[in-house]
Design a protein around this motif. Sequence first.
Motif, PDB file in Angstrom:
ATOM      1  N   UNK A 135      42.942  39.311  45.343  1.00  0.00           N
ATOM      2  CA  UNK A 135      42.724  39.707  44.259  1.00  0.00           C
ATOM      3  C   UNK A 135      43.869  39.498  43.361  1.00  0.00           C
ATOM      4  N   UNK A 136      43.908  38.447  42.256  1.00  0.00           N
ATOM      5  CA  UNK A 136      45.071  37.849  41.509  1.00  0.00           C
ATOM      6  C   UNK A 136      45.158  38.768  40.339  1.00  0.00           C
ATOM      7  N   UNK A 137      46.336  39.402  39.888  1.00  0.00           N
ATOM      8  CA  UNK A 137      46.559  40.034  38.608  1.00  0.00           C
ATOM      9  C   UNK A 137      46.223  39.404  37.334  1.00  0.00           C
ATOM     10  N   UNK A 138      45.678  40.106  36.416  1.00  0.00           N
ATOM     11  CA  UNK A 138      45.456  39.643  35.186  1.00  0.00           C
ATOM     12  C   UNK A 138      46.653  39.458  34.357  1.00  0.00           C
ATOM     13  N   UNK A 139      47.550  40.354  34.404  1.00  0.00           N
ATOM     14  CA  UNK A 139      48.882  40.110  33.665  1.00  0.00           C
ATOM     15  C   UNK A 139      50.095  40.542  34.522  1.00  0.00           C
ATOM     16  N   UNK A 140      51.228  39.997  34.598  1.00  0.00           N
ATOM     17  CA  UNK A 140      52.475  40.408  35.329  1.00  0.00           C
ATOM     18  C   UNK A 140      53.525  40.762  34.482  1.00  0.00           C
ATOM     19  N   UNK A 141      54.184  41.893  34.235  1.00  0.00           N
ATOM     20  CA  UNK A 141      55.460  42.069  33.382  1.00  0.00           C
ATOM     21  C   UNK A 141      56.478  42.711  34.375  1.00  0.00           C
ATOM     22  N   UNK A 142      57.558  42.687  33.870  1.00  0.00           N
ATOM     23  CA  UNK A 142      58.696  43.372  34.787  1.00  0.00           C
ATOM     24  C   UNK A 142      58.495  44.649  35.083  1.00  0.00           C
ATOM     25  N   UNK A 143      57.751  45.702  34.091  1.00  0.00           N
ATOM     26  CA  UNK A 143      57.790  46.740  34.382  1.00  0.00           C
ATOM     27  C   UNK A 143      56.173  47.234  34.954  1.00  0.00           C
ATOM     28  N   UNK A 144      55.268  46.334  34.685  1.00  0.00           N
ATOM     29  CA  UNK A 144      53.794  46.743  35.133  1.00  0.00           C
ATOM     30  C   UNK A 144      53.153  45.524  35.287  1.00  0.00           C
ATOM     31  N   UNK A 145      51.816  45.904  35.931  1.00  0.00           N
ATOM     32  CA  UNK A 145      50.947  44.839  36.333  1.00  0.00           C
ATOM     33  C   UNK A 145      49.502  45.341  36.124  1.00  0.00           C
ATOM     34  N   UNK A 146      48.501  44.338  35.645  1.00  0.00           N
ATOM     35  CA  UNK A 146      46.964  44.805  35.404  1.00  0.00           C
ATOM     36  C   UNK A 146      46.127  43.863  36.188  1.00  0.00           C
ATOM     37  N   UNK A 147      45.533  44.652  36.954  1.00  0.00           N
ATOM     38  CA  UNK A 147      44.179  44.050  37.735  1.00  0.00           C
ATOM     39  C   UNK A 147      42.960  44.114  37.018  1.00  0.00           C
ATOM     40  N   UNK A 148      42.306  43.121  37.109  1.00  0.00           N
ATOM     41  CA  UNK A 148      40.785  43.389  36.759  1.00  0.00           C
ATOM     42  C   UNK A 148      39.982  43.954  38.022  1.00  0.00           C
ATOM     43  N   UNK A 149      39.835  45.166  37.885  1.00  0.00           N
ATOM     44  CA  UNK A 149      39.121  45.492  39.174  1.00  0.00           C
ATOM     45  C   UNK A 149      37.368  45.199  39.313  1.00  0.00           C
ATOM     46  N   UNK A 150      37.202  44.696  40.345  1.00  0.00           N
ATOM     47  CA  UNK A 150      35.787  44.397  40.624  1.00  0.00           C
ATOM     48  C   UNK A 150      35.029  45.858  40.559  1.00  0.00           C
ATOM     49  N   UNK A 151      33.672  45.981  40.370  1.00  0.00           N
ATOM     50  CA  UNK A 151      32.870  47.136  40.518  1.00  0.00           C
ATOM     51  C   UNK A 151      32.849  47.077  41.957  1.00  0.00           C
ATOM     52  N   UNK A 152      32.739  48.604  42.380  1.00  0.00           N
ATOM     53  CA  UNK A 152      32.464  48.771  43.775  1.00  0.00           C
ATOM     54  C   UNK A 152      33.888  49.065  44.556  1.00  0.00           C
ATOM     55  N   UNK A 153      34.933  48.579  44.091  1.00  0.00           N
ATOM     56  CA  UNK A 153      36.176  48.722  44.620  1.00  0.00           C
ATOM     57  C   UNK A 153      37.091  50.165  44.290  1.00  0.00           C
ATOM     58  N   UNK A 154      37.052  50.868  45.283  1.00  0.00           N
ATOM     59  CA  UNK A 154      38.041  52.151  44.774  1.00  0.00           C
ATOM     60  C   UNK A 154      39.336  51.998  44.344  1.00  0.00           C
ATOM     61  N   UNK A 155      39.965  52.843  43.424  1.00  0.00           N
ATOM     62  CA  UNK A 155      41.366  52.889  43.296  1.00  0.00           C
ATOM     63  C   UNK A 155      42.086  53.216  44.185  1.00  0.00           C
ATOM     64  N   UNK A 185      58.263  47.304  22.886  1.00  0.00           N
ATOM     65  CA  UNK A 185      57.429  46.188  22.830  1.00  0.00           C
ATOM     66  C   UNK A 185      55.928  46.698  22.641  1.00  0.00           C
ATOM     67  N   UNK A 186      54.937  45.812  22.075  1.00  0.00           N
ATOM     68  CA  UNK A 186      53.733  46.285  21.838  1.00  0.00           C
ATOM     69  C   UNK A 186      52.731  45.166  22.634  1.00  0.00           C
ATOM     70  N   UNK A 187      51.993  45.837  23.524  1.00  0.00           N
ATOM     71  CA  UNK A 187      51.189  45.023  24.527  1.00  0.00           C
ATOM     72  C   UNK A 187      49.687  45.195  24.084  1.00  0.00           C
ATOM     73  N   UNK A 188      48.839  44.210  23.875  1.00  0.00           N
ATOM     74  CA  UNK A 188      47.389  44.214  23.766  1.00  0.00           C
ATOM     75  C   UNK A 188      46.832  43.199  24.774  1.00  0.00           C
ATOM     76  N   UNK A 189      46.214  43.818  25.767  1.00  0.00           N
ATOM     77  CA  UNK A 189      45.877  42.944  26.836  1.00  0.00           C
ATOM     78  C   UNK A 189      44.240  42.943  27.130  1.00  0.00           C
ATOM     79  N   UNK A 190      43.706  41.973  27.274  1.00  0.00           N
ATOM     80  CA  UNK A 190      42.263  41.973  27.262  1.00  0.00           C
ATOM     81  C   UNK A 190      41.756  41.412  28.967  1.00  0.00           C
ATOM     82  N   UNK A 191      40.637  42.055  29.262  1.00  0.00           N
ATOM     83  CA  UNK A 191      40.280  41.584  30.555  1.00  0.00           C
ATOM     84  C   UNK A 191      39.666  40.087  30.694  1.00  0.00           C
ATOM     85  N   UNK A 192      39.873  39.332  31.734  1.00  0.00           N
ATOM     86  CA  UNK A 192      39.494  38.081  31.643  1.00  0.00           C
ATOM     87  C   UNK A 192      38.140  37.798  31.715  1.00  0.00           C
TER      88      UNK A 192
END
Length: 305
Positions: A70-90, A283-290
């Motif tokens: 599963x590839x991340x949606x966005x990667x930064x130095x301090x954090x990363x975001x994933x688009x989690x598929x339905x059915x996947x536990x955190x 910094x201000x971040x506005x990140x949308x799901x792909x």
Amino acid sequence: MPFIIKKMFAPQRQKAFLFLIKELEYTQKEAQRLIAKGRLFVDGKPMTRTAGEVEGEFEFIYFEPITRGLEPTAVYDEFVLFDKPSGVLIHPQNRKTPYSLIDELKYQFGRDANIAHRIDQETSGLVLCARNKESERDIKMMFEQRDMKKKYLALVHGELKDEMCIEAPLLRREDESAIVRMVVKVHQDGKPSKTEIKPLKYFKDKDMTLVECSPHTGRQHQIRVHLFHVKHSIVGDPIYGQSQKDIVRFLDKELSDKERVKLSGATRLLLHANELEFDLYGNTYKIESRVDFAKECLLYVNSQS
């Protein structure tokens, strides 16, 4: 399987937590917490004393993350975001859980990376993850102080024509059967809760509406309960809008996919975490799901009709 039994050997008698610090590079807090949870076995018996000692062979239940690509949606130095598929536990429910998002995060970004908040297993979409202990603390604080703007998309039953602001207090239900302990309800004794709802598109042939949901508070199941409260429950919701009998059957995994579609309209909850907006370290971040969730919803509903 992420949890493996690791055979270890201490050549001389020493504190178990010191051995884990040296061999596996845990912090003292991490090592002692894992010992207290019964992850270390001597002669087949769990050690739970954090000051316990080891010598010779022993076993340790070790979390070894795996990846499913599963590839991340966005990667930064301090954090990363994933688009989690339905059915996947955190997080894994137990040691036998084959895979969860924490696997993917730690496999790709190391042991100090951690998930900063939760969404339900069946909810898809953005999950914000910290890459180090400092950013984890600061990001979790943002969620606690409601400095995080969140937008969800949901496909709901019926036609919703106008924007609305739902302000209905929410309470975890403690009465009735213990098996429905997870169910939340609107109740005057509950915590203040607010969700703004904006209709985006009505699908006349399905009698369903795609809506954007902006929660101003972060109560458990807030969007699901609020939409059910205004008689527009989310398509695929197996809890809110169902009888207690069918809720129990779902929780006991006795409800077939065919029955669930008949009752709720889909075999998954059609709710998606679509956007996060926040300020972090100047910094201000506005990140949308792909993910094109509207397209996904139609494909999903059409395939089951």
